[in-house]
Every structure is written in C-alpha cells, then in structure tokens.
Design a protein around this motif. Structure first.
Motif, PDB file in Angstrom:
ATOM      1  N   ALA A   6     -44.369  27.740   2.774  1.00  0.00           N
ATOM      2  CA  ALA A   6     -43.641  28.725   4.018  1.00  0.00           C
ATOM      3  C   ALA A   6     -44.662  29.619   4.427  1.00  0.00           C
ATOM      4  O   ALA A   6     -44.795  30.148   5.560  1.00  0.00           O
ATOM      5  CB  ALA A   6     -42.735  29.684   3.018  1.00  0.00           C
ATOM      6  N   ALA A   7     -45.873  29.921   3.854  1.00  0.00           N
ATOM      7  CA  ALA A   7     -46.989  30.841   4.164  1.00  0.00           C
ATOM      8  C   ALA A   7     -47.846  30.085   5.230  1.00  0.00           C
ATOM      9  O   ALA A   7     -48.188  30.885   6.155  1.00  0.00           O
ATOM     10  CB  ALA A   7     -47.883  31.171   2.961  1.00  0.00           C
ATOM     11  N   ILE A   8     -48.152  29.017   5.325  1.00  0.00           N
ATOM     12  CA  ILE A   8     -48.955  28.280   6.225  1.00  0.00           C
ATOM     13  C   ILE A   8     -47.998  27.836   7.348  1.00  0.00           C
ATOM     14  O   ILE A   8     -48.405  27.256   8.438  1.00  0.00           O
ATOM     15  CB  ILE A   8     -49.450  27.025   5.689  1.00  0.00           C
ATOM     16  CG1 ILE A   8     -48.551  25.926   5.049  1.00  0.00           C
ATOM     17  CG2 ILE A   8     -50.462  27.482   4.669  1.00  0.00           C
ATOM     18  CD1 ILE A   8     -49.407  24.559   4.741  1.00  0.00           C
ATOM     19  N   ALA A   9     -46.585  28.087   7.334  1.00  0.00           N
ATOM     20  CA  ALA A   9     -45.845  27.625   8.518  1.00  0.00           C
ATOM     21  C   ALA A   9     -45.947  28.449   9.761  1.00  0.00           C
ATOM     22  O   ALA A   9     -45.974  28.118  10.967  1.00  0.00           O
ATOM     23  CB  ALA A   9     -44.234  27.871   8.080  1.00  0.00           C
ATOM     24  N   ASP A  10     -46.505  29.796   9.632  1.00  0.00           N
ATOM     25  CA  ASP A  10     -46.803  30.633  10.717  1.00  0.00           C
ATOM     26  C   ASP A  10     -48.280  30.352  11.348  1.00  0.00           C
ATOM     27  O   ASP A  10     -49.250  30.489  10.464  1.00  0.00           O
ATOM     28  CB  ASP A  10     -46.568  31.931  10.150  1.00  0.00           C
ATOM     29  CG  ASP A  10     -46.546  32.972  11.420  1.00  0.00           C
ATOM     30  OD1 ASP A  10     -47.774  33.297  12.011  1.00  0.00           O
ATOM     31  OD2 ASP A  10     -45.674  33.369  12.027  1.00  0.00           O
ATOM     32  N   PRO A  11     -48.493  30.056  12.495  1.00  0.00           N
ATOM     33  CA  PRO A  11     -49.593  29.895  13.185  1.00  0.00           C
ATOM     34  C   PRO A  11     -50.703  31.023  12.922  1.00  0.00           C
ATOM     35  O   PRO A  11     -51.928  30.555  12.960  1.00  0.00           O
ATOM     36  CB  PRO A  11     -49.457  29.740  14.624  1.00  0.00           C
ATOM     37  CG  PRO A  11     -47.877  30.099  14.888  1.00  0.00           C
ATOM     38  CD  PRO A  11     -47.058  30.284  13.592  1.00  0.00           C
ATOM     39  N   VAL A  12     -50.282  32.410  12.955  1.00  0.00           N
ATOM     40  CA  VAL A  12     -51.152  33.329  12.648  1.00  0.00           C
ATOM     41  C   VAL A  12     -51.913  33.353  11.528  1.00  0.00           C
ATOM     42  O   VAL A  12     -52.892  33.496  11.264  1.00  0.00           O
ATOM     43  CB  VAL A  12     -50.639  34.794  12.916  1.00  0.00           C
ATOM     44  CG1 VAL A  12     -51.326  35.770  12.300  1.00  0.00           C
ATOM     45  CG2 VAL A  12     -50.133  34.915  14.325  1.00  0.00           C
ATOM     46  N   ARG A  13     -50.970  32.969  10.262  1.00  0.00           N
ATOM     47  CA  ARG A  13     -51.423  32.885   9.199  1.00  0.00           C
ATOM     48  C   ARG A  13     -52.457  31.516   8.914  1.00  0.00           C
ATOM     49  O   ARG A  13     -53.303  31.780   8.311  1.00  0.00           O
ATOM     50  CB  ARG A  13     -50.340  32.775   8.011  1.00  0.00           C
ATOM     51  CG  ARG A  13     -49.593  34.259   8.001  1.00  0.00           C
ATOM     52  CD  ARG A  13     -48.638  34.136   6.823  1.00  0.00           C
ATOM     53  NE  ARG A  13     -47.249  33.321   6.790  1.00  0.00           N
ATOM     54  CZ  ARG A  13     -46.164  33.629   7.445  1.00  0.00           C
ATOM     55  NH1 ARG A  13     -46.025  34.981   7.539  1.00  0.00           N
ATOM     56  NH2 ARG A  13     -45.181  33.104   7.118  1.00  0.00           N
ATOM     57  N   ARG A  14     -52.100  30.596   9.641  1.00  0.00           N
ATOM     58  CA  ARG A  14     -52.948  29.426   9.676  1.00  0.00           C
ATOM     59  C   ARG A  14     -54.494  29.706  10.067  1.00  0.00           C
ATOM     60  O   ARG A  14     -55.433  29.493   9.664  1.00  0.00           O
ATOM     61  CB  ARG A  14     -52.429  28.320  10.371  1.00  0.00           C
ATOM     62  CG  ARG A  14     -51.063  27.505   9.546  1.00  0.00           C
ATOM     63  CD  ARG A  14     -50.824  26.180  10.054  1.00  0.00           C
ATOM     64  NE  ARG A  14     -50.522  26.349  11.412  1.00  0.00           N
ATOM     65  CZ  ARG A  14     -49.440  26.323  12.004  1.00  0.00           C
ATOM     66  NH1 ARG A  14     -48.184  26.509  11.270  1.00  0.00           N
ATOM     67  NH2 ARG A  14     -49.028  26.420  13.242  1.00  0.00           N
ATOM     68  N   ALA A  27     -60.183  43.208   6.293  1.00  0.00           N
ATOM     69  CA  ALA A  27     -58.810  43.337   6.900  1.00  0.00           C
ATOM     70  C   ALA A  27     -58.986  43.783   8.257  1.00  0.00           C
ATOM     71  O   ALA A  27     -58.371  43.001   9.397  1.00  0.00           O
ATOM     72  CB  ALA A  27     -57.656  44.286   6.229  1.00  0.00           C
ATOM     73  N   GLY A  28     -59.683  44.771   8.574  1.00  0.00           N
ATOM     74  CA  GLY A  28     -60.207  45.262  10.051  1.00  0.00           C
ATOM     75  C   GLY A  28     -60.796  43.845  10.902  1.00  0.00           C
ATOM     76  O   GLY A  28     -60.415  43.737  12.018  1.00  0.00           O
ATOM     77  N   GLN A  29     -61.955  43.204  10.452  1.00  0.00           N
ATOM     78  CA  GLN A  29     -62.384  42.310  11.108  1.00  0.00           C
ATOM     79  C   GLN A  29     -61.203  41.160  11.268  1.00  0.00           C
ATOM     80  O   GLN A  29     -61.412  40.452  12.577  1.00  0.00           O
ATOM     81  CB  GLN A  29     -63.520  41.495   9.881  1.00  0.00           C
ATOM     82  CG  GLN A  29     -64.691  42.354   9.834  1.00  0.00           C
ATOM     83  CD  GLN A  29     -65.588  41.814   8.892  1.00  0.00           C
ATOM     84  OE1 GLN A  29     -65.164  41.654   7.734  1.00  0.00           O
ATOM     85  NE2 GLN A  29     -66.852  41.522   9.157  1.00  0.00           N
ATOM     86  N   ILE A  30     -60.465  40.723  10.343  1.00  0.00           N
ATOM     87  CA  ILE A  30     -59.451  39.789  10.698  1.00  0.00           C
ATOM     88  C   ILE A  30     -58.458  40.321  11.902  1.00  0.00           C
ATOM     89  O   ILE A  30     -58.261  39.561  13.023  1.00  0.00           O
ATOM     90  CB  ILE A  30     -58.815  39.585   9.523  1.00  0.00           C
ATOM     91  CG1 ILE A  30     -59.597  38.831   8.394  1.00  0.00           C
ATOM     92  CG2 ILE A  30     -57.441  38.682   9.815  1.00  0.00           C
ATOM     93  CD1 ILE A  30     -58.817  38.922   7.170  1.00  0.00           C
ATOM     94  N   ALA A  31     -58.144  41.612  11.700  1.00  0.00           N
ATOM     95  CA  ALA A  31     -57.187  41.924  12.704  1.00  0.00           C
ATOM     96  C   ALA A  31     -57.800  42.165  14.240  1.00  0.00           C
ATOM     97  O   ALA A  31     -56.980  42.023  15.222  1.00  0.00           O
ATOM     98  CB  ALA A  31     -56.610  43.638  12.389  1.00  0.00           C
ATOM     99  N   ASP A  32     -59.093  42.468  14.206  1.00  0.00           N
ATOM    100  CA  ASP A  32     -59.859  42.681  15.466  1.00  0.00           C
ATOM    101  C   ASP A  32     -59.796  41.091  16.322  1.00  0.00           C
ATOM    102  O   ASP A  32     -59.879  41.267  17.457  1.00  0.00           O
ATOM    103  CB  ASP A  32     -61.351  42.788  15.224  1.00  0.00           C
ATOM    104  CG  ASP A  32     -61.379  44.564  14.877  1.00  0.00           C
ATOM    105  OD1 ASP A  32     -60.393  45.017  15.142  1.00  0.00           O
ATOM    106  OD2 ASP A  32     -62.613  44.804  14.464  1.00  0.00           O
ATOM    107  N   ARG A  33     -59.429  40.127  15.673  1.00  0.00           N
ATOM    108  CA  ARG A  33     -59.596  38.696  16.470  1.00  0.00           C
ATOM    109  C   ARG A  33     -58.208  38.478  16.862  1.00  0.00           C
ATOM    110  O   ARG A  33     -58.029  37.530  17.359  1.00  0.00           O
ATOM    111  CB  ARG A  33     -59.723  37.889  15.314  1.00  0.00           C
ATOM    112  CG  ARG A  33     -61.607  37.964  14.919  1.00  0.00           C
ATOM    113  CD  ARG A  33     -61.836  36.936  13.943  1.00  0.00           C
ATOM    114  NE  ARG A  33     -63.039  37.270  13.583  1.00  0.00           N
ATOM    115  CZ  ARG A  33     -63.861  36.650  12.695  1.00  0.00           C
ATOM    116  NH1 ARG A  33     -63.475  35.437  12.322  1.00  0.00           N
ATOM    117  NH2 ARG A  33     -65.100  36.940  12.321  1.00  0.00           N
TER     118      ARG A  33
END
Length: 120
Positions: A6-14, A27-33
C-alpha cells in the motif's frame, strides 16, 4: 506485506524511496523536490514511516529520513513467483540502467549541493 504494498502504491512515495536510496535526507530537502505542499509530503513520509520503509532521526531541529529496504524483502519474495526463470538477463539490464541513472542523479545532486554551499 500489505502495508508495504500500500505504501509503494503511490508514485510520490516511490519517488521518495528512490531519493532516500542514496543517503538520508531532511524532510525539507525531500519536500523541495516536489510541487505538492509540504504537509502533503509530510503525510507521505508518515505513511512510509508507519510501513517501516523509512525511519526518521531527529538531528537538532531537523528530522532526517533514511530508507529501510529490508521491509521490501517479503514483497519481493512474493513477486518473484511471477517472474519467469529466464528473467535474469532482463533484470541485469534493468540494474545497469538503474546504476547509470543513479550516477547521473548523484552527479546532479552533488553539483546542486556545491552550488548551494558556494552561495551560502
């Protein structure tokens, strides 16, 4: 296995998992992308954390996220039953492609990091 699937079903999470494959990120570095909001990225990170695919560590005021790929083992094992026995050549080709892509991304990220350090 269901929570991982279920977690990897979403493209953003992948995409987040791919980012974390190289090194832990804040978290900020991830969000910035992403073009989505920071709260949306936080929700994705929470799902990944709850599924056990990432773990977080508080370092000062920053929360660093790190991939825990061991949680994928059960899903990979289950999926392997559907792969043909002579599938190794395709897998090795895919791995080679992934290695080249990862190197290219790492080079770009290193250049971005150096540029940010020079402007800071």
């Amino acid at each position: 296995m269901d929570d991982v699937a279920a977690a990897i079903a979403d493209p953003v999470r992948r995409q987040i998992l791919v980012m974390l494959r190289e090194r832990p990120l804040a978290a900020g570095q991830i969000a910035d992308r992403f073009t989505i909001s920071r709260p949306a990225v936080s929700r994705h990170l929470r799902v990944l954390r709850e599924s056990g695919l990432v773990r977080d560590t508080l370092v000062g005021r920053r929360r660093l996220y790190e991939l825990d790929a061991s949680r994928l083992a059960g899903l990979i094992e289950w999926l392997d039953q559907f792969a043909p026995a002579d599938d190794w050549e395709r897998r090795l080709d895919a791995l080679e492609t992934e290695v080249y892509r990862t190197r290219r991304e790492r080079s770009r990220q290193n250049a971005t990091d150096r540029q940010q350090e020079n402007t800071a």
